[in-house]
Design a protein around this motif. Structure first.
Motif, PDB file in Angstrom:
ATOM      1  N   LEU A  78      63.288   2.890 -98.000  1.00 18.52           N
ATOM      2  CA  LEU A  78      62.824   2.957 -99.383  1.00 18.52           C
ATOM      3  C   LEU A  78      61.305   2.972 -99.470  1.00 18.52           C
ATOM      4  O   LEU A  78      60.730   3.695-100.298  1.00 18.52           O
ATOM      5  N   ILE A  79      60.642   2.174 -98.634  1.00 18.50           N
ATOM      6  CA  ILE A  79      59.179   2.160 -98.645  1.00 18.50           C
ATOM      7  C   ILE A  79      58.645   3.562 -98.379  1.00 18.50           C
ATOM      8  O   ILE A  79      57.737   4.043 -99.062  1.00 18.50           O
ATOM      9  N   GLU A  80      59.221   4.235 -97.385  1.00 21.05           N
ATOM     10  CA  GLU A  80      58.793   5.601 -97.093  1.00 21.05           C
ATOM     11  C   GLU A  80      59.103   6.528 -98.266  1.00 21.05           C
ATOM     12  O   GLU A  80      58.281   7.379 -98.645  1.00 21.05           O
ATOM     13  N   GLY A  81      60.297   6.387 -98.844  1.00 20.16           N
ATOM     14  CA  GLY A  81      60.669   7.232 -99.970  1.00 20.16           C
ATOM     15  C   GLY A  81      59.777   7.016-101.177  1.00 20.16           C
ATOM     16  O   GLY A  81      59.454   7.968-101.901  1.00 20.16           O
ATOM     17  N   GLY A  99      58.082   9.687-104.147  1.00 16.18           N
ATOM     18  CA  GLY A  99      58.053   9.289-105.549  1.00 16.18           C
ATOM     19  C   GLY A  99      59.220   8.465-106.030  1.00 16.18           C
ATOM     20  O   GLY A  99      59.408   8.311-107.239  1.00 16.18           O
ATOM     21  N   LEU A 100      60.039   7.924-105.128  1.00 17.15           N
ATOM     22  CA  LEU A 100      61.091   7.016-105.568  1.00 17.15           C
ATOM     23  C   LEU A 100      60.455   5.842-106.296  1.00 17.15           C
ATOM     24  O   LEU A 100      59.332   5.414-105.971  1.00 17.15           O
ATOM     25  N   LEU A 101      61.164   5.299-107.271  1.00 12.34           N
ATOM     26  CA  LEU A 101      60.692   4.160-108.067  1.00 12.34           C
ATOM     27  C   LEU A 101      59.315   4.435-108.663  1.00 12.34           C
ATOM     28  O   LEU A 101      58.473   3.538-108.783  1.00 12.34           O
ATOM     29  N   GLY A 102      59.082   5.697-109.033  1.00 15.50           N
ATOM     30  CA  GLY A 102      57.818   6.057-109.653  1.00 15.50           C
ATOM     31  C   GLY A 102      56.642   6.013-108.718  1.00 15.50           C
ATOM     32  O   GLY A 102      55.483   6.026-109.155  1.00 15.50           O
TER      33      GLY A 102
END
Length: 533
Positions: free
Chosen positions: A363-366, A371-374
């Motif tokens: 998730l950190i990379e995404g 732009g995951l989680l804005g």
């Protein structure tokens, strides 16, 4: 202020934020501006105010999720799991000959016949609770009434208890045993014969007999081994009970995996394996003694060798898989900062202690790249191991079409200025499902490797193999949505690839396995001091 002006204001905010994030990753201002303005999420103005599902449908977003799927695709193929199983079986087989850390033969060589009867005291010593139970066994023929718990107490192991040094901890245990036995004289007379006691011990010991073992450091903040390392654990507990005037006798010590195997074998004679999968992972298997090099048994009395044709083995399954597991770049990130990256390779892939961390790294990379989680990392997720596997379990179990429950749980545990959208939650759930499914496959490969190893030792072909139960417990196998079913499906596929039949190896939940297994371990002993009915 008109909705149009508000929207344009937020577009401008999103643009500036994207420019700053991209500048941190690129050297060219022109490249930064092009990257931002060519991003579909900005150029189309899709869900800029983050109240719809359209956000994140741009090329970067989709490409990242496709990359995640690609990284985990290999681990989903049965052919790859067969290859992994073969590699694990080779490593396990080598450890039968010379390895002091795993494939450890216990002193338990008897599986229950199923007609054991009596009243036993069972202890379950864990990191957070100490449980004491008085258990009555009626035998396997008493269908539905094979055993009953006459009384059970659970005592919280607080920090004050953990810091009790030396014999003070064992005196505390004895006091709790006394509380459970208080007023429980009906059905047995302890004035004539001590009540037989078995214990499931969830900490390291060097076992020297069925009822004894040399105490080692316990970890997890426990001070009980202070000044007592190398002392006999059975004697420490027995002496503490004697000081309290308790008429009990410790006859068996087992670890949690052996207890799980024994508890289910008492109810079903086809049980030969056990799996534990919670914060950690382990397995037990019942193997012929001829498969081991003599040195693996250490110094044991001749009477043991004369009686034992098979033995329950603590595999320490977590230690296998080095160099052959399906590593992704996120696994390598995890190991790069791990204090002991090579100690428990398989545990890093399957256990509840690590599943959340792998998803967090993805998730950190995404967030930073797609732009995951804005594009904003929630402050709590910046801390390693802050994303719990339990949170992923809740997210994957959300049945609502909008993932409203998952959104509420994730937002409460990882608050951020920009609440996640439905698209974000779907991305998180998809990522979690990839990681969890891979874990179920790796565990299936480990189970299949042990099954094939046992077949070899028993000189049984896969085609001729009969129905075999694998007893299981642990929070991941018990509670993570779809995990057990996925693991069972992949075990079935692996067994079929070996020439076996559908459903030959079956996962089966072992209820109250630590307590029941401790009682059954005592019941299996020839000449047990346990009370008959």
């Amino acid at each position: 202020m008109s909705p149009f002006i508000v929207t344009m204001y937020k577009v401008r905010q999103a643009f500036y934020a994207a420019v700053v994030r991209s500048l941190l990753r690129t050297k060219s201002v022109l490249q930064t501006i092009l990257n931002v303005w060519l991003s579909p999420t900005v150029i189309k103005g899709e869900d800029v105010h983050r109240n719809g599902a359209a956000f994140g449908q741009g090329k970067m977003y989709a490409a990242f999720l496709e990359d995640v799927e690609k990284e985990f695709r290999r681990s989903k193929k049965t052919s790859e799991l067969v290859h992994l199983s073969d590699g694990l079986r080779a490593q396990i087989g080598a450890s039968l000959l010379d390895n002091p850390w795993n494939m450890l033969p216990s002193y338990n060589h008897q599986l229950p016949h199923g007609d054991e009867q009596g009243i036993y005291l069972a202890l379950d010593v864990g990191g957070s609770t100490f449980r004491v139970a008085l258990i009555q066994l009626f035998g396997r023929k008493s269908e539905g009434m094979e055993r009953t718990i006459l009384k059970m107490d659970s005592f919280k192991v607080t920090n004050d208890v953990r810091t009790l040094k030396g014999v003070l901890f064992f005196d505390w245990m004895a006091e709790r045993i006394g509380e459970t036995l208080s007023g429980q004289s009906e059905g047995h007379d302890t004035s004539a014969t001590p009540l037989s006691m078995g214990m499931s011990w969830s900490f390291p010991i060097e076992q020297t007999s069925l009822r004894s073992g040399l105490l080692q450091g316990m970890g997890k903040g426990f001070e009980a081994a202070h000044g007592l390392v190398g002392h006999d654990l059975g004697d420490l507990i027995q002496d503490a009970c004697s000081r309290k005037g308790l008429r009990v006798q410790l006859d068996a010590i087992v670890n949690d995996s052996a207890a799980t195997l024994l508890s289910k074998a008492y109810l079903d004679q086809t049980t030969r394996f056990a799996l534990i999968l919670g914060t950690g992972v382990n397995a037990a298997v019942h193997l012929p003694v001829h498969m081991f090099a003599p040195g693996k048994f250490g110094t044991r009395p001749a009477s043991w060798h004369e009686s034992a044709t098979h033995v329950i083995v603590n595999t320490e399954l977590s230690m296998f898989g080095g160099g052959i597991l399906p590593y992704t770049r996120w696994d390598k990130q995890l190991l790069a900062v791990h204090p002991r990256p090579e100690f428990q390779p398989l545990e890093h892939f399957v256990s509840g202690g690590y599943l959340g961390e792998i998803v967090r790294l993805i998730l950190i990379e995404g967030i930073q790249a797609a732009g995951l989680l804005g594009g904003v990392v929630p402050p709590s997720l910046e801390k390693p191991y802050s994303l719990e596997t339990e949170t992923l379990s809740y997210i994957e179990s959300d049945p609502t079409p909008t993932l409203s429950s998952a959104l509420e749980i994730f937002s409460s545990r990882h608050p951020t200025a920009l609440p996640p959208t439905q698209a974000d939650m779907r991305a998180i759930r998809l990522t979690a499902s990839h990681v969890a499914y891979r874990a179920s496959g790796v565990l299936a490969a480990g189970t299949h490797a042990l099954w094939e190893l046992r077949n070899t030792g028993e000189n049984i072909s896969a085609r001729a193999s009969s129905h075999t139960l694998v007893a299981y417990n642990g929070s991941v196998l018990e509670n993570y949505p779809g995990f057990r079913a996925a693991c069972q499906k992949q075990i079935d596929d692996l067994v079929l690839s070996s020439g076996g039949g559908q459903g030959i190896v079956e996962l089966m939940y072992a209820e109250e396995s630590s307590l029941l297994g401790a009682a059954v371990a005592v019941a299996c002993i020839d000449g047990s001091k346990a009370f008959g009915l």
